[in-house]
Design a protein around this motif. Structure first.
Motif, PDB file in Angstrom:
ATOM      1  N   SER A  13       0.872  -1.177   0.000  1.00 41.67           N
ATOM      2  CA  SER A  13       0.000   0.000   0.000  1.00 41.67           C
ATOM      3  C   SER A  13       0.907   1.224   0.000  1.00 41.67           C
ATOM      4  N   SER A  14       0.354   2.374  -0.378  1.00 40.47           N
ATOM      5  CA  SER A  14       1.223   3.542  -0.461  1.00 40.47           C
ATOM      6  C   SER A  14       1.776   3.902   0.917  1.00 40.47           C
ATOM      7  N   GLY A  15       1.024   3.604   1.960  1.00 41.00           N
ATOM      8  CA  GLY A  15       1.508   3.878   3.308  1.00 41.00           C
ATOM      9  C   GLY A  15       2.700   3.010   3.668  1.00 41.00           C
ATOM     10  N   MET A  16       2.608   1.726   3.325  1.00 43.86           N
ATOM     11  CA  MET A  16       3.718   0.815   3.612  1.00 43.86           C
ATOM     12  C   MET A  16       4.970   1.206   2.839  1.00 43.86           C
ATOM     13  N   TYR A  17       4.731   1.564   1.586  1.00 48.12           N
ATOM     14  CA  TYR A  17       5.828   1.984   0.711  1.00 48.12           C
ATOM     15  C   TYR A  17       6.558   3.167   1.332  1.00 48.12           C
ATOM     16  N   LEU A  18       5.743   4.144   1.743  1.00 52.17           N
ATOM     17  CA  LEU A  18       6.282   5.370   2.322  1.00 52.17           C
ATOM     18  C   LEU A  18       7.067   5.087   3.596  1.00 52.17           C
ATOM     19  N   ARG A  19       6.489   4.227   4.448  1.00 50.14           N
ATOM     20  CA  ARG A  19       7.143   3.925   5.715  1.00 50.14           C
ATOM     21  C   ARG A  19       8.474   3.224   5.486  1.00 50.14           C
ATOM     22  N   LEU A  20       8.496   2.311   4.534  1.00 51.61           N
ATOM     23  CA  LEU A  20       9.743   1.599   4.264  1.00 51.61           C
ATOM     24  C   LEU A  20      10.786   2.568   3.719  1.00 51.61           C
ATOM     25  N   ALA A  21      10.360   3.406   2.775  1.00 52.77           N
ATOM     26  CA  ALA A  21      11.286   4.380   2.175  1.00 52.77           C
ATOM     27  C   ALA A  21      11.844   5.297   3.254  1.00 52.77           C
ATOM     28  N   PHE A  22      10.975   5.775   4.145  1.00 56.27           N
ATOM     29  CA  PHE A  22      11.459   6.681   5.177  1.00 56.27           C
ATOM     30  C   PHE A  22      12.363   5.959   6.164  1.00 56.27           C
ATOM     31  N   ALA A  23      12.015   4.706   6.467  1.00 54.18           N
ATOM     32  CA  ALA A  23      12.814   3.950   7.428  1.00 54.18           C
ATOM     33  C   ALA A  23      14.260   3.823   6.954  1.00 54.18           C
ATOM     34  N   VAL A  24      14.437   3.542   5.664  1.00 52.37           N
ATOM     35  CA  VAL A  24      15.803   3.441   5.141  1.00 52.37           C
ATOM     36  C   VAL A  24      16.474   4.798   5.258  1.00 52.37           C
ATOM     37  N   ALA A  25      15.759   5.842   4.803  1.00 49.24           N
ATOM     38  CA  ALA A  25      16.326   7.186   4.800  1.00 49.24           C
ATOM     39  C   ALA A  25      16.728   7.618   6.208  1.00 49.24           C
ATOM     40  N   ALA A  26      15.889   7.281   7.197  1.00 52.53           N
ATOM     41  CA  ALA A  26      16.145   7.730   8.565  1.00 52.53           C
ATOM     42  C   ALA A  26      17.397   7.078   9.143  1.00 52.53           C
ATOM     43  N   HIS A  27      17.845   5.998   8.558  1.00 48.30           N
ATOM     44  CA  HIS A  27      19.033   5.332   9.072  1.00 48.30           C
ATOM     45  C   HIS A  27      20.297   5.713   8.335  1.00 48.30           C
ATOM     46  N   LEU A  28      20.166   6.678   7.424  1.00 46.49           N
ATOM     47  CA  LEU A  28      21.361   7.249   6.797  1.00 46.49           C
ATOM     48  C   LEU A  28      21.943   8.242   7.789  1.00 46.49           C
ATOM     49  N   LYS A  29      23.155   7.997   8.248  1.00 55.36           N
ATOM     50  CA  LYS A  29      23.734   8.856   9.278  1.00 55.36           C
ATOM     51  C   LYS A  29      25.048   9.472   8.798  1.00 55.36           C
ATOM     52  N   PRO A  30      24.956  10.457   7.910  1.00 52.44           N
ATOM     53  CA  PRO A  30      26.185  11.119   7.480  1.00 52.44           C
ATOM     54  C   PRO A  30      26.538  12.247   8.446  1.00 52.44           C
ATOM     55  N   ASP A  31      27.695  12.864   8.254  1.00 50.71           N
ATOM     56  CA  ASP A  31      28.061  14.002   9.091  1.00 50.71           C
ATOM     57  C   ASP A  31      27.178  15.197   8.769  1.00 50.71           C
ATOM     58  N   ILE A  32      26.877  15.329   7.469  1.00 55.00           N
ATOM     59  CA  ILE A  32      26.050  16.448   7.014  1.00 55.00           C
ATOM     60  C   ILE A  32      24.845  15.868   6.296  1.00 55.00           C
ATOM     61  N   LEU A  33      23.662  16.167   6.809  1.00 54.77           N
ATOM     62  CA  LEU A  33      22.448  15.617   6.207  1.00 54.77           C
ATOM     63  C   LEU A  33      21.711  16.727   5.462  1.00 54.77           C
ATOM     64  N   ILE A  34      21.404  16.467   4.204  1.00 54.78           N
ATOM     65  CA  ILE A  34      20.744  17.470   3.373  1.00 54.78           C
ATOM     66  C   ILE A  34      19.336  16.968   3.043  1.00 54.78           C
ATOM     67  N   LEU A  35      18.319  17.685   3.503  1.00 58.42           N
ATOM     68  CA  LEU A  35      16.941  17.200   3.401  1.00 58.42           C
ATOM     69  C   LEU A  35      16.074  18.150   2.585  1.00 58.42           C
ATOM     70  N   ASP A  36      15.277  17.606   1.688  1.00 58.00           N
ATOM     71  CA  ASP A  36      14.357  18.436   0.910  1.00 58.00           C
ATOM     72  C   ASP A  36      12.930  17.958   1.109  1.00 58.00           C
ATOM     73  N   GLU A  37      12.161  18.667   1.906  1.00 58.04           N
ATOM     74  CA  GLU A  37      10.720  18.430   1.995  1.00 58.04           C
ATOM     75  C   GLU A  37      10.375  16.969   2.228  1.00 58.04           C
ATOM     76  N   VAL A  38      11.267  16.233   2.882  1.00 55.59           N
ATOM     77  CA  VAL A  38      11.018  14.806   3.057  1.00 55.59           C
ATOM     78  C   VAL A  38       9.742  14.580   3.845  1.00 55.59           C
ATOM     79  N   MET A  39       9.451  15.549   4.720  1.00 56.42           N
ATOM     80  CA  MET A  39       8.329  15.331   5.619  1.00 56.42           C
ATOM     81  C   MET A  39       7.006  15.801   5.033  1.00 56.42           C
ATOM     82  N   ALA A  40       7.049  16.303   3.824  1.00 51.77           N
ATOM     83  CA  ALA A  40       5.821  16.833   3.227  1.00 51.77           C
ATOM     84  C   ALA A  40       4.856  15.727   2.830  1.00 51.77           C
ATOM     85  N   VAL A  41       5.284  14.467   2.943  1.00 53.96           N
ATOM     86  CA  VAL A  41       4.413  13.365   2.557  1.00 53.96           C
ATOM     87  C   VAL A  41       3.877  12.656   3.792  1.00 53.96           C
TER      88      VAL A  41
END
Lengths: 299, 260
Positions: free
Chosen positions: B161-189
């Motif tokens: 479902s689109s919700g599951m898709y979104l949650r999985l995509a965000f879960a991966v993204a949230a575990h990216l831990k660089p020194d500098i994180l550059i975010l664009d409107e990720v939370m707009a969804v």
């Protein structure tokens, strides 16, 4: 651009329980420098090396998706050259009676079609590699060179699968290999480099001029007929042989056959082809690196 | 303290003419090549290039551990700035120096393939956004738990479902831990609950001392998360400073513009 993987955030040694906000220890030199000028070919290649895991995953993705989407999966990789060899064996070998250097025509054609199909499939899908991945390319940074390289990697796996059939064919016809077979990997390496060079070129061209993708299949078809794929290079008149050798594919395919079937090597044509392959690769990788930044703007 | 990012006189120009227009083809190039000598002969000048400066002369610095917000109207140049910082697009002029490993999330789920399973996509997407394979393996259970898709891990994500898709995509993204994180409107969804989760994750990331650059139209979350804010207008840096001041400035400008 440079990447220093060691740069990271280190927690300072404060007594436990205190509100310790980690203090990043910054490197003396910038780890990333963003400049208007294109990065050098060398730094592009270094980036490809640091991103080798991504290269592996892109190859893995394409193979996996292909085997999931098609029922016959791996079989297509074998069927394409096998059916072509069969048709050519009947019409060119039997009916038109084209000679095949004393090798059974079917084996002769299959041994030529394998490197040729590897090359032409690599170039054809390489030309789409930037365009087809534009949704990734415009969202994440990684060295763009990885995309056309991954395509060649996928086709190389196909080649190895289809090669197993050639081994069976040679066994069936009771053919024996000689010491020449040790040259075989050299020619495979060479066709990989040539496919990379031409594939990288068309990846950049097709991103810039979309009708290149329409012209390419025709060009590749013509290229096949000016290469010794379904006929031996020995049928070319001697005074045309030198000109003929300037098609780098001809030296490679001749070399592949000579190494597998223990035929004499045509060193002139092999040498010309090797020089052209290297020049092509160096020039077009350079071309790609120079063009890639302006291509991203139009993708 | 030394800045972790230095941006000096950054400019980006886009040209729209035959040579760089999208969907151009070879025919146009040939026609132009044939026409230009003719036009020169008759003294006609070739059509001028239309150029557009998406960014002009932007300079700023980011301190380590800072959460910097970037705000501005649509088309102000925020995304272009992020794309240059993410190394996707080259600047026309100016330089950026970074003293750390950057990671960008301009969207979530980049490179997700519908025919691959959830498990396979975690590895693919993770690698694409710049995680190492070992890193993904270590965090795999955590990612899956965060997304809550345990039962569907081996199902191709085209059945998600689109919700599951979104949650999985965000879960991966949230575990990216660089020194500098550059975010664009990720939370707009996503829905309200999802956004709450995102904000909590953002707080956690900035609490770890990472530097975050964050573009958003959601001024409330910018106010909550960011210490300092850049205001960009028509490709130029209009205002930098404490979040509250810059945002109220921006809102006043906006209401002034609509009143006129």
């Amino acid at each position: 651009m440079m990447i220093n993987e060691e740069a990271s955030v280190v927690v300072s040694h404060l007594p436990e329980g205190s509100l310790a906000v980690p203090h990043p220890i910054l490197p003396e030199e910038p780890t990333i420098k963003i400049r208007p000028a294109s990065a050098s070919v060398l730094s592009n290649l270094r980036e490809v090396w640091t991103h080798r895991e991504l290269l592996y995953f892109l190859i893995w993705r394409d193979l996996k998706v292909r085997y999931k989407q098609t029922i016959l999966g791996a079989a297509w990789v074998i069927l394409q050259p096998l059916l072509m060899a069969l048709v050519f064996a009947v019409f060119i070998g039997k009916l038109a009676r084209v000679t095949s250097d004393g090798v059974p025509y079917a084996v002769f054609a299959y041994a030529g079609l394998l490197p040729w199909l590897f090359f032409s499939n690599s170039v054809a899908s390489g030309s789409h590699s930037l365009v087809a991945n534009n949704y990734v390319v415009t969202k994440v940074y990684f060295p763009r060179l990885i995309l056309p390289i991954a395509v060649v990697g996928v086709r190389l796996v196909d080649f190895l699968v289809a090669f197993s059939v050639l081994v069976c064919l040679m066994f069936y016809y009771g053919m024996h290999v000689t010491w020449s077979v040790f040259m075989f990997p050299v020619f495979i390496m060479q066709i990989v480099l040539l496919a990379l060079g031409i594939g990288v070129w068309f990846a950049a061209l097709n991103a810039g001029y979309r009708d290149v993708g329409a012209v390419l299949p025709v060009a590749l078809q013509l290229w096949m007929f000016i290469s010794p794929i379904i006929y031996p290079a020995s049928t070319v008149p001697p005074n045309w042989r030198l000109l003929y050798a300037f098609n780098p594919v001809s030296g490679i395919v001749e070399g592949v056959r000579a190494s597998l079937f223990g035929l004499p090597f045509n060193w002139t044509s092999i040498a010309i082809s090797a020089v052209i392959t290297l020049a092509t690769l160096i020039y077009f990788v350079h071309y790609f690196c120079r063009k890639q930044d302006s291509l991203i703007d139009v993708l | 303290m030394r800045p972790i990012i230095e941006v000096r006189n950054l400019s980006k120009r886009y040209c729209f003419d035959n040579r760089v227009l999208a969907n151009r083809n070879l025919r146009e190039v040939f026609v132009k090549a044939l026409k230009s000598p003719v036009e020169r002969f008759y003294g006609r000048k070739p059509a001028p290039e239309t150029e557009f400066w998406a960014l002009r002369n932007i300079s700023f610095e980011v301190e380590p551990g800072e959460v910097l917000g970037i705000i501005g109207r649509n088309g102000a140049g925020k995304s272009t700035l992020l794309k240059i910082l993410s190394r996707i697009v080259k600047p026309t002029m100016g330089e950026v120096d970074m003293y750390g490993r950057p990671g960008s999330l301009l969207e979530i789920g980049t490179g997700f393939h519908p025919d691959l399973t959830g498990r396979e996509n975690v590895f693919l997407n993770g690698t694409i956004i710049g995680m190492k394979q070992g890193e993904i393996k270590n965090k795999f259970d955590e990612i899956v738990a965060f997304a809550g898709v345990e039962q569907f891990l081996d199902v191709p994500i085209k059945y998600y479902s689109s919700g599951m898709y979104l949650r999985l995509a965000f879960a991966v993204a949230a575990h990216l831990k660089p020194d500098i994180l550059i975010l664009d409107e990720v939370m707009a969804v996503g829905d309200a609950e999802f956004q709450k989760k995102c904000q909590a994750k953002m707080k956690e990331i900035s609490g770890e001392g990472r530097t975050v650059i964050f573009v958003s139209h959601d001024l409330m979350s910018v106010m909550k998360l960011c210490g300092r804010v850049l205001l960009i207008e028509a490709g130029q840096l209009l205002d930098v400073g404490e979040a509250e001041g810059v945002i109220s400035n921006y809102l006043q400008n906006l209401s002034g513009a609509t009143a006129n």
